[in-house]
Design a protein around this motif. Structure first.
Motif, PDB file in Angstrom:
ATOM      1  N   TYR A   1      86.463  34.981  69.370  1.00  0.00           N
ATOM      2  CA  TYR A   1      86.279  34.571  70.760  1.00  0.00           C
ATOM      3  C   TYR A   1      86.694  33.119  70.934  1.00  0.00           C
ATOM      4  N   GLY A   2      87.013  32.770  72.153  1.00  0.00           N
ATOM      5  CA  GLY A   2      87.260  31.379  72.517  1.00  0.00           C
ATOM      6  C   GLY A   2      88.303  30.695  71.648  1.00  0.00           C
ATOM      7  N   GLU A   3      87.959  29.509  71.169  1.00  0.00           N
ATOM      8  CA  GLU A   3      88.886  28.699  70.374  1.00  0.00           C
ATOM      9  C   GLU A   3      89.319  29.388  69.091  1.00  0.00           C
ATOM     10  N   LEU A   4      88.496  30.267  68.573  1.00  0.00           N
ATOM     11  CA  LEU A   4      88.794  30.933  67.307  1.00  0.00           C
ATOM     12  C   LEU A   4      89.508  32.267  67.470  1.00  0.00           C
ATOM     13  N   LYS A   5      89.839  32.625  68.682  1.00  0.00           N
ATOM     14  CA  LYS A   5      90.399  33.946  68.948  1.00  0.00           C
ATOM     15  C   LYS A   5      91.616  34.254  68.086  1.00  0.00           C
ATOM     16  N   GLU A   6      92.482  33.299  67.849  1.00  0.00           N
ATOM     17  CA  GLU A   6      93.701  33.525  67.064  1.00  0.00           C
ATOM     18  C   GLU A   6      93.510  33.236  65.585  1.00  0.00           C
ATOM     19  N   ARG A   7      92.298  32.838  65.177  1.00  0.00           N
ATOM     20  CA  ARG A   7      92.083  32.454  63.780  1.00  0.00           C
ATOM     21  C   ARG A   7      90.976  33.247  63.087  1.00  0.00           C
ATOM     22  N   LEU A   8      90.355  34.163  63.802  1.00  0.00           N
ATOM     23  CA  LEU A   8      89.199  34.870  63.279  1.00  0.00           C
ATOM     24  C   LEU A   8      89.339  36.361  63.554  1.00  0.00           C
ATOM     25  N   VAL A   9      88.939  37.165  62.590  1.00  0.00           N
ATOM     26  CA  VAL A   9      88.936  38.620  62.761  1.00  0.00           C
ATOM     27  C   VAL A   9      87.496  39.086  62.568  1.00  0.00           C
ATOM     28  N   ARG A  10      87.047  39.954  63.447  1.00  0.00           N
ATOM     29  CA  ARG A  10      85.677  40.469  63.361  1.00  0.00           C
ATOM     30  C   ARG A  10      85.695  41.918  62.894  1.00  0.00           C
ATOM     31  N   LEU A  11      84.851  42.213  61.945  1.00  0.00           N
ATOM     32  CA  LEU A  11      84.626  43.589  61.512  1.00  0.00           C
ATOM     33  C   LEU A  11      83.252  43.955  62.067  1.00  0.00           C
ATOM     34  N   GLY A  12      83.227  44.549  63.243  1.00  0.00           N
ATOM     35  CA  GLY A  12      81.973  44.744  63.959  1.00  0.00           C
ATOM     36  C   GLY A  12      81.344  46.103  63.761  1.00  0.00           C
ATOM     37  N   HIS A  13      80.588  46.266  62.707  1.00  0.00           N
ATOM     38  CA  HIS A  13      79.866  47.513  62.486  1.00  0.00           C
ATOM     39  C   HIS A  13      78.377  47.222  62.568  1.00  0.00           C
ATOM     40  N   MET A  14      77.686  48.012  63.389  1.00  0.00           N
ATOM     41  CA  MET A  14      76.254  47.802  63.576  1.00  0.00           C
ATOM     42  C   MET A  14      75.517  49.119  63.369  1.00  0.00           C
ATOM     43  N   GLY A  15      74.224  49.020  63.137  1.00  0.00           N
ATOM     44  CA  GLY A  15      73.393  50.211  63.000  1.00  0.00           C
ATOM     45  C   GLY A  15      73.840  51.081  61.847  1.00  0.00           C
ATOM     46  N   PRO A  16      73.714  52.397  61.984  1.00  0.00           N
ATOM     47  CA  PRO A  16      74.073  53.314  60.897  1.00  0.00           C
ATOM     48  C   PRO A  16      75.528  53.176  60.447  1.00  0.00           C
ATOM     49  N   ALA A  17      76.434  52.796  61.350  1.00  0.00           N
ATOM     50  CA  ALA A  17      77.842  52.647  60.980  1.00  0.00           C
ATOM     51  C   ALA A  17      78.033  51.528  59.957  1.00  0.00           C
ATOM     52  N   ALA A  18      77.135  50.550  59.960  1.00  0.00           N
ATOM     53  CA  ALA A  18      77.238  49.439  59.013  1.00  0.00           C
ATOM     54  C   ALA A  18      76.842  49.860  57.602  1.00  0.00           C
ATOM     55  N   ARG A  19      76.131  50.956  57.460  1.00  0.00           N
ATOM     56  CA  ARG A  19      75.706  51.428  56.140  1.00  0.00           C
ATOM     57  C   ARG A  19      76.542  52.615  55.678  1.00  0.00           C
ATOM     58  N   SER A  20      77.575  52.942  56.411  1.00  0.00           N
ATOM     59  CA  SER A  20      78.464  54.038  56.027  1.00  0.00           C
ATOM     60  C   SER A  20      79.665  53.440  55.303  1.00  0.00           C
ATOM     61  N   LEU A  21      80.700  54.221  55.137  1.00  0.00           N
ATOM     62  CA  LEU A  21      81.924  53.706  54.514  1.00  0.00           C
ATOM     63  C   LEU A  21      82.862  53.063  55.532  1.00  0.00           C
ATOM     64  N   ASN A  22      82.466  52.997  56.799  1.00  0.00           N
ATOM     65  CA  ASN A  22      83.307  52.356  57.811  1.00  0.00           C
ATOM     66  C   ASN A  22      83.674  50.914  57.451  1.00  0.00           C
ATOM     67  N   PRO A  23      82.734  50.092  56.969  1.00  0.00           N
ATOM     68  CA  PRO A  23      83.126  48.733  56.586  1.00  0.00           C
ATOM     69  C   PRO A  23      84.134  48.709  55.432  1.00  0.00           C
ATOM     70  N   VAL A  24      84.054  49.670  54.530  1.00  0.00           N
ATOM     71  CA  VAL A  24      85.001  49.738  53.412  1.00  0.00           C
ATOM     72  C   VAL A  24      86.402  50.060  53.939  1.00  0.00           C
ATOM     73  N   VAL A  25      86.481  50.978  54.880  1.00  0.00           N
ATOM     74  CA  VAL A  25      87.764  51.313  55.502  1.00  0.00           C
ATOM     75  C   VAL A  25      88.326  50.084  56.217  1.00  0.00           C
ATOM     76  N   ALA A  26      87.483  49.358  56.942  1.00  0.00           N
ATOM     77  CA  ALA A  26      87.933  48.173  57.670  1.00  0.00           C
ATOM     78  C   ALA A  26      88.444  47.097  56.712  1.00  0.00           C
ATOM     79  N   VAL A  27      87.706  46.836  55.641  1.00  0.00           N
ATOM     80  CA  VAL A  27      88.121  45.828  54.666  1.00  0.00           C
ATOM     81  C   VAL A  27      89.417  46.246  53.985  1.00  0.00           C
ATOM     82  N   SER A  28      89.551  47.515  53.662  1.00  0.00           N
ATOM     83  CA  SER A  28      90.771  48.020  53.027  1.00  0.00           C
ATOM     84  C   SER A  28      91.976  47.864  53.949  1.00  0.00           C
ATOM     85  N   ALA A  29      91.832  48.264  55.197  1.00  0.00           N
ATOM     86  CA  ALA A  29      92.932  48.153  56.152  1.00  0.00           C
ATOM     87  C   ALA A  29      93.286  46.687  56.404  1.00  0.00           C
ATOM     88  N   PHE A  30      92.278  45.839  56.475  1.00  0.00           N
ATOM     89  CA  PHE A  30      92.513  44.408  56.669  1.00  0.00           C
ATOM     90  C   PHE A  30      93.310  43.847  55.488  1.00  0.00           C
TER      91      PHE A  30
END
Length: 83
Positions: free
Chosen positions: A19-48
């Motif tokens: 967001y804001g000043e960091l918009k072009e310098r920061l990437v967010r992996l936004g997983h919350m709730g049950p999705a944060a404890r699944s393999l979704n973060p692993v897929v996101a980190v791998s793709a990143f």
């Protein structure tokens, strides 16, 4: 951001910019709730990691995946386990 577009088009994974000043310098992996404890973060980190590598950045994708899996293997705090 070209990196995020590349990851979405090549790997089908949507990541968010900062967001804001960091918009072009920061990437967010936004997983919350049950999705944060699944393999979704692993897929996101791998793709990143693959996206960075595709664009020429020297990365160790396996280290990122191992770190994400280590966090997922940790037991949930007692308060989080009750919800």
């Amino acid at each position: 951001m070209a990196l995020l577009s590349h990851i979405r088009e090549r790997y089908g994974v949507m990541l968010s910019p900062g967001y804001g000043e960091l918009k072009e310098r920061l990437v967010r992996l936004g997983h919350m709730g049950p999705a944060a404890r699944s393999l979704n973060p692993v897929v996101a980190v791998s793709a990143f990691g693959r996206g960075l590598a595709d664009l020429g950045a020297p990365v160790s994708i396996g280290e990122g995946v191992e770190a994400a899996l280590a966090v997922l293997a940790e037991p949930l705090p007692a308060a989080a386990a009750r919800t």
